[in-house]
Design an enzyme around this catalytic site. Structure first.
Site, mmCIF file in Angstrom:
data_model
loop_
_atom_site.group_PDB
_atom_site.id
_atom_site.type_symbol
_atom_site.label_atom_id
_atom_site.label_comp_id
_atom_site.label_asym_id
_atom_site.label_seq_id
_atom_site.Cartn_x
_atom_site.Cartn_y
_atom_site.Cartn_z
ATOM 1 C CE LYS A 48 -32.520 -26.270 87.327
ATOM 2 N NZ LYS A 48 -32.544 -24.947 87.981
ATOM 3 N NE ARG A 91 -30.660 -29.578 90.440
ATOM 4 C CZ ARG A 91 -30.004 -28.425 90.407
ATOM 5 N NH1 ARG A 91 -29.752 -27.773 91.538
ATOM 6 N NH2 ARG A 91 -29.577 -27.909 89.268
ATOM 7 C CD GLU A 117 -35.170 -19.234 95.135
ATOM 8 O OE1 GLU A 117 -34.402 -20.186 94.924
ATOM 9 O OE2 GLU A 117 -36.391 -19.285 94.892
#
Length: 294
Positions: free
Chosen positions: A151, A50, A184
């Protein structure tokens, strides 16, 4: 603690990053949150996937190979003699001028690895009693603007939602997407349980969490039905159980949302079951990379 900074291990009080670093100026960078349990770094390869995918998506060239990054993380833990830890590798665009243009950052990118001795994000009593949450008015970043699969260092919308939770005296905030569907928590993925079926929003509107993926796999192995689909606030209010998942939080129940008790108002059996199954996976060679040679 000694932190890794651009190839050197530096006492944390001596770490210096330029005021002109674009990670500081503009949030131009990527990071990961990783956990080590009892000598094993949990799902390290998935976190590295990631990290490098996020960097590639913003055209940021990490100046370490994947193998070098893995070794830098492990060596930072070894130097600090840590076995159970929270780990945060950060890569920024590096030093540039006061404009936002990445071309004005001649390089190299800044690489920082922070480690901390760690037990849990919340006190144990909150895992036993559950969190109180609100639905925030601040919406999650729309994927049309910034893909949630990246991210990045840009968490301002999440911080604004957390400020709402703080002002309401709640432990956490739940964020909706721009259409009004649940997205979220402020830093975690969200699940609800209805009649022993797990529901979680698709990753089109939230970060594809490593812990999220583990919980989906564990739930299927345990025989629970799992559905990745959009749902609204009313489904939250009427759920049997709601819980959050994340590297720092692990699996934490929510027992109240906007003053409404969720289910019985206590952590439910599915949440407790999945939390125990998750804990049983950590600190094992099957799911982690060893820090120290045996």
């Amino acid at each position: 603690m000694k932190l890794y900074l651009n190839g050197e291990f530096v006492p944390e009080e001596e770490v210096k990053i330029s005021a002109f670093d674009h990670g500081f100026l503009y949030g131009d960078g990527v990071f990961e949150g990783i956990r080590a349990y009892d000598g094993y770094v949990f799902k390290l390869e998935e976190h590295l996937d990631r990290l490098y995918d996020s960097a590639r998506a913003i055209k940021l060239e990490i100046p370490l190979t994947r193998d070098q990054m893995r070794e830098a993380i492990l060596e930072t833990l070894r130097i600090n003699q840590l076995r159970t830890s929270y780990i945060r590798p950060i890569v920024t665009r590096g030093v540039g001028d006061l404009g936002i243009d990445p071309k004005k950052c001649p390089g190299p990118p800044t690489v920082l690895i922070i480690v901390r001795e760690w037990k849990s994000l919340y006190p144990e009593e909150l895992y036993e009693k559950g969190l109180r949450a609100i639905v925030a008015s601040t919406r999650a970043r729309p994927p049309e603007s910034l893909s949630p699969t990246i991210k990045s260092l840009n968490y301002l919308t999440n911080i604004l939602a957390k400020l709402e939770a703080n002002a309401a005296g709640a432990d956490e905030a739940i964020m909706l997407d721009v259409r009004g569907f649940v997205a979220e928590g402020t830093a975690d993925n969200l699940f609800l349980v209805k009649r022993e079926t797990l529901y979680t929003p698709p990753v089109a509107t939230n970060l594809p969490g490593i812990t999220r993926g583990v919980i989906l796999e564990l739930a299927r192995q345990a025989g629970y039905a799992v559905r990745e689909e959009y749902f609204g606030v009313a489904q939250l209010y009427t759920a049997d159980e709601v819980f959050l998942t994340g590297t720092a939080a692990e699996v934490v129940p929510i027992v109240e949302i906007d003053g409404r008790p969720i289910g019985t108002g206590r952590p439910g059996p599915v949440t407790r079951d999945l939390r125990e199954r998750f804990k049983a996976l950590t600190g094992r060679p099957e799911t982690g990379v060893p820090i120290y040679e045996k």
